[in-house]
Design a protein around this motif. Structure first.
Motif, PDB file in Angstrom:
ATOM      1  N   LEU A 100       4.764 -10.924  19.764  1.00  0.00           N
ATOM      2  CA  LEU A 100       3.452 -11.396  20.206  1.00  0.00           C
ATOM      3  C   LEU A 100       3.265 -12.899  20.018  1.00  0.00           C
ATOM      4  O   LEU A 100       2.237 -13.446  20.417  1.00  0.00           O
ATOM      5  CB  LEU A 100       2.347 -10.660  19.432  1.00  0.00           C
ATOM      6  N   SER A 101       4.239 -13.544  19.402  1.00  0.00           N
ATOM      7  CA  SER A 101       4.030 -14.946  19.003  1.00  0.00           C
ATOM      8  C   SER A 101       3.842 -15.867  20.196  1.00  0.00           C
ATOM      9  O   SER A 101       3.023 -16.796  20.147  1.00  0.00           O
ATOM     10  CB  SER A 101       5.193 -15.433  18.140  1.00  0.00           C
ATOM     11  N   SER A 102       4.574 -15.629  21.286  1.00  0.00           N
ATOM     12  CA  SER A 102       4.425 -16.542  22.420  1.00  0.00           C
ATOM     13  C   SER A 102       3.020 -16.448  23.007  1.00  0.00           C
ATOM     14  O   SER A 102       2.396 -17.469  23.330  1.00  0.00           O
ATOM     15  CB  SER A 102       5.476 -16.232  23.484  1.00  0.00           C
ATOM     16  N   ALA A 103       2.528 -15.226  23.145  1.00  0.00           N
ATOM     17  CA  ALA A 103       1.185 -15.059  23.699  1.00  0.00           C
ATOM     18  C   ALA A 103       0.123 -15.610  22.760  1.00  0.00           C
ATOM     19  O   ALA A 103      -0.850 -16.242  23.188  1.00  0.00           O
ATOM     20  CB  ALA A 103       0.921 -13.593  23.995  1.00  0.00           C
ATOM     21  N   ALA A 104       0.317 -15.387  21.464  1.00  0.00           N
ATOM     22  CA  ALA A 104      -0.670 -15.862  20.501  1.00  0.00           C
ATOM     23  C   ALA A 104      -0.682 -17.383  20.406  1.00  0.00           C
ATOM     24  O   ALA A 104      -1.742 -18.007  20.321  1.00  0.00           O
ATOM     25  CB  ALA A 104      -0.389 -15.261  19.122  1.00  0.00           C
ATOM     26  N   CYS A 105       0.514 -17.970  20.426  1.00  0.00           N
ATOM     27  CA  CYS A 105       0.604 -19.424  20.216  1.00  0.00           C
ATOM     28  C   CYS A 105       0.391 -20.221  21.498  1.00  0.00           C
ATOM     29  O   CYS A 105      -0.112 -21.340  21.458  1.00  0.00           O
ATOM     30  CB  CYS A 105       1.959 -19.775  19.625  1.00  0.00           C
ATOM     31  N   PHE A 106       0.801 -19.662  22.650  1.00  0.00           N
ATOM     32  CA  PHE A 106       0.736 -20.422  23.899  1.00  0.00           C
ATOM     33  C   PHE A 106       0.057 -19.670  25.035  1.00  0.00           C
ATOM     34  O   PHE A 106       0.190 -20.033  26.189  1.00  0.00           O
ATOM     35  CB  PHE A 106       2.157 -20.811  24.340  1.00  0.00           C
ATOM     36  N   GLY A 107      -0.610 -18.590  24.703  1.00  0.00           N
ATOM     37  CA  GLY A 107      -1.313 -17.848  25.739  1.00  0.00           C
ATOM     38  C   GLY A 107      -0.412 -17.161  26.723  1.00  0.00           C
ATOM     39  O   GLY A 107      -0.833 -16.743  27.796  1.00  0.00           O
ATOM     40  N   GLY A 108       0.876 -17.042  26.373  1.00  0.00           N
ATOM     41  CA  GLY A 108       1.822 -16.380  27.267  1.00  0.00           C
ATOM     42  C   GLY A 108       2.294 -17.267  28.400  1.00  0.00           C
ATOM     43  O   GLY A 108       3.135 -16.863  29.190  1.00  0.00           O
ATOM     44  N   GLY A 165       4.334 -19.502  30.667  1.00  0.00           N
ATOM     45  CA  GLY A 165       5.746 -19.828  30.729  1.00  0.00           C
ATOM     46  C   GLY A 165       6.640 -18.778  30.100  1.00  0.00           C
ATOM     47  O   GLY A 165       7.852 -18.966  30.022  1.00  0.00           O
ATOM     48  N   PHE A 166       6.074 -17.679  29.652  1.00  0.00           N
ATOM     49  CA  PHE A 166       6.873 -16.645  28.980  1.00  0.00           C
ATOM     50  C   PHE A 166       6.834 -15.321  29.745  1.00  0.00           C
ATOM     51  O   PHE A 166       7.113 -14.272  29.190  1.00  0.00           O
ATOM     52  CB  PHE A 166       6.379 -16.434  27.548  1.00  0.00           C
ATOM     53  N   GLY A 167       6.452 -15.386  31.004  1.00  0.00           N
ATOM     54  CA  GLY A 167       6.445 -14.168  31.806  1.00  0.00           C
ATOM     55  C   GLY A 167       5.329 -13.223  31.416  1.00  0.00           C
ATOM     56  O   GLY A 167       5.378 -12.044  31.728  1.00  0.00           O
ATOM     57  N   GLU A 168       4.316 -13.743  30.742  1.00  0.00           N
ATOM     58  CA  GLU A 168       3.230 -12.867  30.296  1.00  0.00           C
ATOM     59  C   GLU A 168       1.944 -13.138  31.077  1.00  0.00           C
ATOM     60  O   GLU A 168       0.872 -12.691  30.693  1.00  0.00           O
ATOM     61  CB  GLU A 168       3.001 -13.058  28.793  1.00  0.00           C
ATOM     62  N   GLY A 169       2.061 -13.948  32.135  1.00  0.00           N
ATOM     63  CA  GLY A 169       0.937 -14.089  33.058  1.00  0.00           C
ATOM     64  C   GLY A 169      -0.124 -15.076  32.626  1.00  0.00           C
ATOM     65  O   GLY A 169      -1.099 -15.280  33.324  1.00  0.00           O
ATOM     66  N   GLY A 170       0.019 -15.685  31.451  1.00  0.00           N
ATOM     67  CA  GLY A 170      -0.981 -16.648  31.000  1.00  0.00           C
ATOM     68  C   GLY A 170      -2.361 -16.046  30.890  1.00  0.00           C
ATOM     69  O   GLY A 170      -3.368 -16.641  31.259  1.00  0.00           O
ATOM     70  N   LYS A 171      -2.438 -14.815  30.390  1.00  0.00           N
ATOM     71  CA  LYS A 171      -3.720 -14.116  30.343  1.00  0.00           C
ATOM     72  C   LYS A 171      -4.619 -14.554  29.208  1.00  0.00           C
ATOM     73  O   LYS A 171      -5.715 -14.050  29.038  1.00  0.00           O
ATOM     74  CB  LYS A 171      -3.477 -12.606  30.252  1.00  0.00           C
ATOM     75  N   GLY A 172      -4.125 -15.474  28.398  1.00  0.00           N
ATOM     76  CA  GLY A 172      -4.944 -15.929  27.297  1.00  0.00           C
ATOM     77  C   GLY A 172      -4.435 -15.418  25.973  1.00  0.00           C
ATOM     78  O   GLY A 172      -3.785 -14.368  25.895  1.00  0.00           O
ATOM     79  N   ALA A 173      -4.721 -16.176  24.931  1.00  0.00           N
ATOM     80  CA  ALA A 173      -4.150 -15.892  23.623  1.00  0.00           C
ATOM     81  C   ALA A 173      -5.025 -15.014  22.742  1.00  0.00           C
ATOM     82  O   ALA A 173      -4.533 -14.433  21.779  1.00  0.00           O
ATOM     83  CB  ALA A 173      -3.880 -17.219  22.903  1.00  0.00           C
ATOM     84  N   ALA A 174      -6.322 -14.924  23.031  1.00  0.00           N
ATOM     85  CA  ALA A 174      -7.256 -14.308  22.085  1.00  0.00           C
ATOM     86  C   ALA A 174      -6.856 -12.900  21.634  1.00  0.00           C
ATOM     87  O   ALA A 174      -6.827 -12.622  20.428  1.00  0.00           O
ATOM     88  CB  ALA A 174      -8.668 -14.303  22.669  1.00  0.00           C
ATOM     89  N   PRO A 175      -6.542 -11.980  22.540  1.00  0.00           N
ATOM     90  CA  PRO A 175      -6.175 -10.630  22.072  1.00  0.00           C
ATOM     91  C   PRO A 175      -4.942 -10.631  21.179  1.00  0.00           C
ATOM     92  O   PRO A 175      -4.890  -9.919  20.169  1.00  0.00           O
ATOM     93  CB  PRO A 175      -5.919  -9.858  23.365  1.00  0.00           C
ATOM     94  N   SER A 176      -3.945 -11.444  21.540  1.00  0.00           N
ATOM     95  CA  SER A 176      -2.726 -11.492  20.737  1.00  0.00           C
ATOM     96  C   SER A 176      -2.967 -12.151  19.392  1.00  0.00           C
ATOM     97  O   SER A 176      -2.369 -11.765  18.375  1.00  0.00           O
ATOM     98  CB  SER A 176      -1.618 -12.247  21.489  1.00  0.00           C
ATOM     99  N   ILE A 177      -3.848 -13.161  19.367  1.00  0.00           N
ATOM    100  CA  ILE A 177      -4.180 -13.810  18.094  1.00  0.00           C
ATOM    101  C   ILE A 177      -4.795 -12.798  17.138  1.00  0.00           C
ATOM    102  O   ILE A 177      -4.445 -12.746  15.948  1.00  0.00           O
ATOM    103  CB  ILE A 177      -5.134 -14.997  18.328  1.00  0.00           C
ATOM    104  N   ASP A 178      -5.699 -11.992  17.632  1.00  0.00           N
ATOM    105  CA  ASP A 178      -6.321 -10.980  16.773  1.00  0.00           C
ATOM    106  C   ASP A 178      -5.276 -10.005  16.227  1.00  0.00           C
ATOM    107  O   ASP A 178      -5.303  -9.643  15.043  1.00  0.00           O
ATOM    108  CB  ASP A 178      -7.387 -10.203  17.568  1.00  0.00           C
ATOM    109  N   THR A 179      -4.355  -9.595  17.085  1.00  0.00           N
ATOM    110  CA  THR A 179      -3.321  -8.648  16.651  1.00  0.00           C
ATOM    111  C   THR A 179      -2.386  -9.296  15.638  1.00  0.00           C
ATOM    112  O   THR A 179      -2.000  -8.670  14.641  1.00  0.00           O
ATOM    113  CB  THR A 179      -2.523  -8.136  17.857  1.00  0.00           C
ATOM    114  N   VAL A 180      -1.989 -10.547  15.905  1.00  0.00           N
ATOM    115  CA  VAL A 180      -1.096 -11.254  14.992  1.00  0.00           C
ATOM    116  C   VAL A 180      -1.718 -11.378  13.610  1.00  0.00           C
ATOM    117  O   VAL A 180      -1.084 -11.099  12.585  1.00  0.00           O
ATOM    118  CB  VAL A 180      -0.734 -12.641  15.563  1.00  0.00           C
ATOM    119  N   ASN A 181      -2.964 -11.796  13.558  1.00  0.00           N
ATOM    120  CA  ASN A 181      -3.640 -11.931  12.263  1.00  0.00           C
ATOM    121  C   ASN A 181      -3.782 -10.577  11.568  1.00  0.00           C
ATOM    122  O   ASN A 181      -3.662 -10.478  10.337  1.00  0.00           O
ATOM    123  CB  ASN A 181      -5.016 -12.579  12.448  1.00  0.00           C
ATOM    124  N   ALA A 182      -4.014  -9.531  12.343  1.00  0.00           N
ATOM    125  CA  ALA A 182      -4.141  -8.195  11.756  1.00  0.00           C
ATOM    126  C   ALA A 182      -2.806  -7.732  11.174  1.00  0.00           C
ATOM    127  O   ALA A 182      -2.764  -7.112  10.092  1.00  0.00           O
ATOM    128  CB  ALA A 182      -4.632  -7.209  12.811  1.00  0.00           C
TER     129      ALA A 182
END
Length: 710
Positions: free
Chosen positions: A636-644, A646-663
């Motif tokens: 989840l680090s790419s999505a959390a740190c860069f919002g996905g 350039g990582f094939g994750e669609g650039g959907k935003g980091a907020a959901p992944s940030i919450d999961t990473v912190n959890a």
């Protein structure tokens, strides 16, 4: 059947071999000793009475020490050998492995001096010595002794001799601990065959019961989930074990604890956590009564009970237990006897099994798929030793061959058991290390190196691949080495630091220690290399606690404090480095908490997670869920740190992944706090791990400032 006293009874009283050395004994007696005597039968009867009355844990040590003195004063060497064999078993049951080393050495030397080679007494001593070394974690020495014992047993026992069954049973435990599950199961099937064929009443034969328990555990001892068939067979074996004890009226005996612990493990694997808790509790009651609460056996079983209780609580707290409960059956350790429990080191098989897929392109494999090789590097090395190197030494160095240690230790993926098809591109091939003392190296080391170099470089269809610059010259990975120089090359030190040199221990990072203690030793007649290697495994507990404190500090600072701040700032690069530091510290902590003396050290970054996965799949390990959680965190680090982006994750935003990473970070820290409390290293419920450090460091007894945080 691994219990020393049962084994001794099965192998027969060593007194029956006293006549073989009567002549030498009489010639050695002096007039002053002529009137003294030692009655081995009386000694054994007294020891039996202690175990029957459950007073052995308090009285046996003094009794054994006095018996040794009495037998030696009487110059009754057969009687002394009987006492030494009994002492080996008792020390093993008490987890007193270091003290047991001189007992083992003395027993073997005495048996040789008595000329007992080729007798059942010699076989007895080899089996007991091998079993004790296995319990102590000296697996290379144990394997060598077991091979000698099996060779001796085939000459002294009949094909259906129950003593041979005991040997196969004990040998299976070594195979289990060294990642050879199939061999372990085969040994147990052979043991069970012998016992069933020779038993007069299989329904009441507790030796059959012990073997059934061992076999049930072996069925579940793997990296993968057991198949339905394996689980069903394990359940059947566990039921048969308990039925035998009840039918024999032995459900109050000391060994019944092993049967209960084995059944509990099967219940755990079957996700019947309530039954597992009940069986572990009953096992603890028996262990406390028969062996005491201050033994490894009690401690490990108590850990198993705690894990089963935790799983039970999780299942009771949710409507659908399978949604929240880890399905792995290998989260608790159950062993069939006190000696397995003392080590709690039963292993899982390597994922690098023989396969014809070695030509498969790695680019076509799914993520996480292990590349396979036709023959793992360590197996290749042992075959090279047995088929080429050892015969050369036997022929050209016959008078000193027992002084040459051999094996494969150090740098290289095969030394860790992680080699795959990609490992063959450099520094790979048929190779062994030959280790000599300084005097021997000066005398014939250069000649031995020349003879080794002359051996074929192509073996079993594998040739030595190109050597990188770092694996040449002083950094070479095979050939002839002086022992101290070998460890200096790996660690910068000729031998492990002393216990009172914590600053030197702290100067050795874990990956360095991993390289110095990995691999296998195939032969070590002198024991000099193995002794030096083992010394690096015995990190002083104060040093280990200091490192645990340091890891807690980094986990807290990188994961709990700085990671959320960097994410809030939008500094994705800094946040990513926080995750890297957190993962590095947390994975190291898992090895340190489980004690490197038992599980090895965390290797360098390339193999860190391969080793962590293997450790987490083993029974009785602590913090086993952290491995999967760290891997999820990094996914989840790419999505959390860069919002996905350039990582094939669609650039959907980091907020959901940030919450999961912190959890995930907080979940890991909660598990660490729970484990520190369970181990008695802290009584604080604080999950911000920086505040746990003073509690851990309070257990450090050394005043050395390098061991304490500022």
């Amino acid at each position: 059947m691994d219990d020393q006293r049962d084994l001794e009874r099965m192998l027969g009283n060593l007194r029956q071999f006293q006549s073989e050395s009567d002549a030498s004994k009489e010639s050695e007696k002096s007039p002053s000793n002529a009137g003294t005597s030692f009655d081995a039968d009386e000694f054994l009867a007294g020891l039996d009475a202690m175990f029957a009355s459950h007073t052995a844990k308090d009285k046996a040590d003094e009794y054994l020490q006095q018996a040794m003195a009495d037998a030696e004063n009487a110059q009754d060497y057969a009687g002394l050998l009987t006492v030494l064999n009994e002492t080996m078993g008792f020390y093993r049951s008490q987890g007193r492995h270091q003290e047991n080393q001189w007992i083992i050495q003395r027993a073997i030397e005495l048996a040789l001096r008595m000329g007992l080679e080729g007798t059942e007494a010699w076989t007895t001593t080899l089996i007991n010595a091998a079993t004790s070394q296995r319990a102590a974690g000296n697996l290379d020495q144990a394997e060598d002794l077991f091979e000698q014992a099996l060779d001796a047993a085939r000459r002294t026992y009949g094909p259906d001799d129950r003593r041979l069954a005991a040997l196969h049973n004990n040998r299976s435990m070594l195979f289990s601990q060294t990642h050879r599950r199939r061999q372990a199961i085969d040994e147990l099937h052979e043991s069970l065959r012998i016992l069933e064929h020779s038993s007069v009443d299989a329904q009441s034969d507790v030796d059959i019961a012990s073997t059934c328990t061992n076999l049930a555990l072996a069925m579940l001892d793997g990296e993968d989930q057991p198949t339905d068939a394996e689980l069903e067979e394990a359940q059947s074996l566990a039921r048969r074990t308990l039925d035998i004890y009840q039918h024999a009226g032995s459900d109050s005996s000391a060994h019944y604890a092993s049967a209960l612990a084995g059944a509990a493990h099967v219940s755990f694997a079957s996700e019947d956590y309530a039954e597992a808790v009940r069986q572990y509790q009953r096992a603890l009651d028996v262990i406390a009564r028969c062996y005491g609460e201050h033994t490894d056996y009690y401690r490990v079983t108590a850990q198993n009970l705690q894990e089963a209780q935790r799983k039970l609580e999780l299942t009771q707290s949710t409507d659908n237990p399978h949604d929240s409960v880890d399905d792995s059956p290998a989260q608790s350790t159950v062993h069939t006897d006190i000696h397995r429990s003392a080590v709690h080191n039963a292993s899982v098989p390597s994922t690098m099994q023989a396969s014809a897929q070695h030509s498969t392109s790695p680019r076509t494999l799914a993520p996480g798929t292990a590349l396979r090789v036709a023959e793992p590097g360590m197996a290749l090395a042992k075959a090279y030793w047995q088929e080429l190197v050892k015969p050369m030494i036997d022929e050209r160095y016959a008078s000193v061959k027992h002084r040459i240690a051999a094996g494969l230790v150090g740098h290289g993926s095969e030394c860790y058991g992680f080699d795959d098809a990609l490992s063959r591109d450099h520094d790979f091939g048929p190779r062994v290390c030959l280790w000599l003392t300084a005097d021997d190296y000066a005398e014939f080391g250069e000649r031995l190196q020349a003879d080794y170099d002359a051996l074929p470089s192509m073996f079993h269809g594998v040739s030595r691949s190109a050597a990188t610059p770092r694996a040449q010259g002083e950094g070479r990975r095979d050939g002839v080495f002086e022992i101290a120089a070998f460890f200096t090359q790996l660690t910068g030190m000729p031998h492990a630091p002393a216990d009172d040199e914590p600053h030197l221990w702290l100067s050795l990072d874990e990956s360095t220690l991993a390289a110095a203690t990995n691999g296998r030793v195939f032969q070590d007649g002198l024991g000099a290399f193995s002794s030096a290697r083992q010394s690096f495994t015995r990190m002083p507990d104060d040093v280990r606690l200091a490192l645990i404190s340091r890891r807690l500090g980094m986990i807290s600072q990188a994961g709990q404090y700085n990671l959320p701040r960097m994410l809030e700032r939008g500094d994705g690069a800094a946040a990513w480095l926080c995750i890297e530091q957190f993962a590095d510290a947390a994975s190291s902590l898992v090895f340190l908490v489980n004690n490197p003396a038992s599980v090895g050290y965390a290797p360098y970054y390339k193999w860190r997670f391969a080793a962590l996965r293997r450790l987490s799949a083993r029974p009785a390990m602590l913090l086993t869920e952290i491995c999967g959680e760290l891997e999820q965190l990094m996914r989840l680090s790419s999505a959390a740190c860069f919002g996905g982006a350039g990582f094939g994750e669609g650039g959907k935003g980091a907020a959901p992944s940030i919450d999961t990473v912190n959890a995930i970070v907080e979940t890991i820290c909660e598990q660490i706090t729970h484990t520190l409390n369970a181990l008695g290293l802290s009584d604080s419920p604080q999950t911000f791990l920086e505040w746990q450090r003073p509690y851990v460091e309070a257990h450090i007894t050394s005043p050395a400032t390098c061991l304490h945080s500022l």
